[in-house]
Design a protein around this motif. Sequence first.
Motif, PDB file in Angstrom:
ATOM      1  N   LYS A  23       5.394   7.453  -9.650  1.00 31.93           N
ATOM      2  CA  LYS A  23       5.703   7.025  -8.278  1.00 31.93           C
ATOM      3  C   LYS A  23       6.539   8.079  -7.564  1.00 31.93           C
ATOM      4  N   VAL A  25       4.373  10.900  -6.459  1.00 28.70           N
ATOM      5  CA  VAL A  25       3.537  10.470  -5.324  1.00 28.70           C
ATOM      6  C   VAL A  25       4.334  10.547  -4.028  1.00 28.70           C
ATOM      7  N   GLN A  68      -2.513  10.443 -11.377  1.00 31.96           N
ATOM      8  CA  GLN A  68      -1.388   9.543 -11.658  1.00 31.96           C
ATOM      9  C   GLN A  68      -1.551   8.877 -13.035  1.00 31.96           C
ATOM     10  N   PRO A  82      -5.268   9.010  -7.664  1.00 25.59           N
ATOM     11  CA  PRO A  82      -5.096   7.980  -8.696  1.00 25.59           C
ATOM     12  C   PRO A  82      -5.399   8.499 -10.112  1.00 25.59           C
ATOM     13  N   LYS A 131       0.820  -1.203   0.000  1.00 26.78           N
ATOM     14  CA  LYS A 131       0.000   0.000   0.000  1.00 26.78           C
ATOM     15  C   LYS A 131       0.855   1.254   0.000  1.00 26.78           C
ATOM     16  N   SER A 151       3.716   1.648  -1.379  1.00 28.69           N
ATOM     17  CA  SER A 151       4.410   1.847  -2.659  1.00 28.69           C
ATOM     18  C   SER A 151       3.449   2.061  -3.833  1.00 28.69           C
ATOM     19  N   ASN A 152       2.191   2.289  -3.542  1.00 28.85           N
ATOM     20  CA  ASN A 152       1.182   2.555  -4.593  1.00 28.85           C
ATOM     21  C   ASN A 152       1.057   1.339  -5.519  1.00 28.85           C
ATOM     22  N   SER A 153       0.157   0.416  -5.099  1.00 28.57           N
ATOM     23  CA  SER A 153       0.039  -0.877  -5.803  1.00 28.57           C
ATOM     24  C   SER A 153      -0.339  -0.723  -7.272  1.00 28.57           C
ATOM     25  N   GLU A 154      -1.177   0.259  -7.611  1.00 24.69           N
ATOM     26  CA  GLU A 154      -1.616   0.405  -9.014  1.00 24.69           C
ATOM     27  C   GLU A 154      -0.447   0.793  -9.923  1.00 24.69           C
TER      28      GLU A 154
END
Length: 842
Positions: free
Chosen positions: A660, A663, A686, A683, A606, A608-611
């Motif tokens: 990333k 973010v 991004q 999101p 979570k 590390s920004n899963s998407e």
Amino acid sequence: QDSHYLYLGVTVLMSNTFNPVSGCELFGRFDMPSLFHHGDIMIGGIFPVSYKEIRSTSTFEREPPGVKFNLQAFRWTQVMIFAIEEINKDPALLPNISLGYRILNSCASPTNALRAALTLASRPEETEFNSSCPPTISAVIAASGSSQSLAVAGTLGPFQVPIVSYFSTCACLSDRAKYPTFFRTIPSDYFQAKALAALVKHFGWQWIGAIQSDNDYGRNGILSFTEEVKKLGVCIAFVGTIARTYSMDKILDVVEMIRRSTVKVILAFVSDGDFYPLMKEVVKQNITGIQWIASEAWITAARPSTPEIYQAFGGALGFVMQKMAMPKLKPFLTNINPYTDPSAAFVKDFWEIMVGCRPVLPEEHRMDKICTGNETLLNSQHAFFDVTQLRVTYNVYKAVYAIAHALHQLIFCKPAGQKPVRPCLNVSEIQPKKVTDHLQRVNFRNEFGDDVFFDENGDPPASYDIINWQLRNGQVQHVTLGHFASAANGDFRLNIQEEKIVWRTGKRVPTSVCSNVCPVGTRKAQIKGKPTCCFDCIPCAADCTPCPQEYWSNERKDECIPKTTEFLRYHEPMGIALTVVSLLGASLSLVTMMVFIHYRETPVIKASNSELSCFLLFSLFLCFLCPLTFMGRPTVWTCMLRHTAFGVTFALCISCVLGKTIVVVTAFKATIPGNKVAGKFGPAQQRIIVCSCTMIQILICVLWLKFKPPFPDMVFRYSNKKIVLECNTGSEAAFYAVLGYIGILAIVCLVLAFLARKLPDNFNEAKFITFSMLIFCAVWITFIPAYISSPGKFTVAVEIFAILSSAFGLLSSIFAPKCYIILVKPEKNTKKHVMGKKMNKK
């Protein structure tokens, strides 16, 4: 030439201005017999009715040969008379106006032709001085040879007297500045030279000899021919010069030149009178095996067309004007009789040849064989009366009619055949210059369907028949086997029935080369002082040039073998290694993605920004598969795919890394009170960053493929023995634009990650991104010089290595620490550890 003009002026003055009042005295006249008929308009004619035999060294055993009678030229005089009588009877052409003629003998000599021209320009000898002034000559039909025509045209031209030649072909006569009043009904040698050159090219003859007449016709003809064949790479071995007045010693010199030469094809650009003595000597010395090419002057001449001459000259090829049959002419010729007009010149000599006896006229007393007066020509089978294959004779006929049509337009101001016909000019007012002007504009179709006209140089359209000497029933026949015609655009058409040609050397087409084609394993070595067609063949010291670019000579230098092709193959060791590494990287990317999906609810994932992480892993998976398109034989599709796929996948990869990085920076900026940046970079934003950055690269690639796409290419510069197959980028600028855009994204990521590297967190992802971008930039900075300097397939290997290295750098730097915590140190996969909140130990 100026002396000729002065001579003409003095002669005309002396011949025409004598009268008792002025006291002018006539010093003398040329003694030139003529065929004469009075008319309202007079036309002159100059023909070689007689000629001199060759001067041979006298043996004092017999009387030396003298003047010979030319039956062919005598027929030309008769067809002129025949045409004039036809015109006088034609109510549509020059009605109520009679044409007259005065025909003189040139003896086939320029001097005599000049003498005849001066005689035509002066008062006729048949006219008494106290009679009324006779009509002047309005036009002259002359002459048979180019040298004679040059003399006549140079003399009468300044006085605007039109001259129409029937057998003078020298291209020099087309010079309107020098000969403004010269016309002809036979094509110029300019076209004949092209026809002869086309014949030589057609049969592939490279080494030929040439014989020329020692006059303007021969010299200019060979000069034009030489200029044409030099363009085709043909070499002239020798040029022999002959003339009918040459001594036998000079003739023998030319014969010896032919004997010593290695040529098998010889062009004779000569008149039959000049060539005949040489032909007899060639037959006498039994020089055979030579293929002769003839100019139009002798290929159909009657005198050399005998079985005796055929022994050495059989199978000769040449060009002549198209033949024409004139049935109405035969009755006219068979009615020639010396008793009709006893004063007519040349007729008695003709009669003696035809019937074998001499007609005795009242004032003559001869001891020769005397005619009885009952002889007739009606049943004669002599070739003189054959009117089915007329060529030069037909040219004379057309010349007379061309002059008649010009006179008709001048007098009646309308072309012949148009009614009503009323004179607009008095016959006595005719000036030669006006006749010349109207002759230039003549354009009519005669009764044989031929269009008669002249171009701006006074030349008719060029059209030739190809003649082959063949022996049939013991007689030499001039067989037509083809055609040559010039087109208006300067091009030409050569049609020839090669299978029907009778060759002097047998059934096969003769070959004539100075040196044979060098065998394999040898090369040409030019012989000093010899033409380019003559060379030696020496062994090749290095590769011989005949091998095509895709081939290489073998060890013996006697065969061309295909060069080996080089490209990065899948099954070679380097290809296998790169394929394994590429598939390994793709597998690791998939495994890592599966781990991230399985543990997506854990704090590390979570944080590390899963998407974005999944997007990045997918792009890395594609990056690892890209090298597979770089291997194998290049094709159009693989060349376009490899560079564009590489550019787009790496742009997607770096765009995800950039997302990333942003973010991470915005997340820690949000800890500052009142800062709402993190809320604005969710999101959706991004995804926009990733898509927009990738779309720019896609646009660059689309433009690249549209205007200058990559293509498969063969490179020969690396080695003489192999061909390197590679993909040419098509546009170097587009290729470096793709790399440059990826570099810009990487530098932006590196700068942002470097600024965020010291933010408080146990799991600061900015450090990993910084390290991965350092690896990425280092790889691609070193790639450029290595890519440029690597030869052949190693260029592709360097590019694949750079792709795999940078992809492994991103995969290991960004995802290896996370996978280590998830799989090896799960106790650290907590929110407290990720946020850096450690419990104080008491």
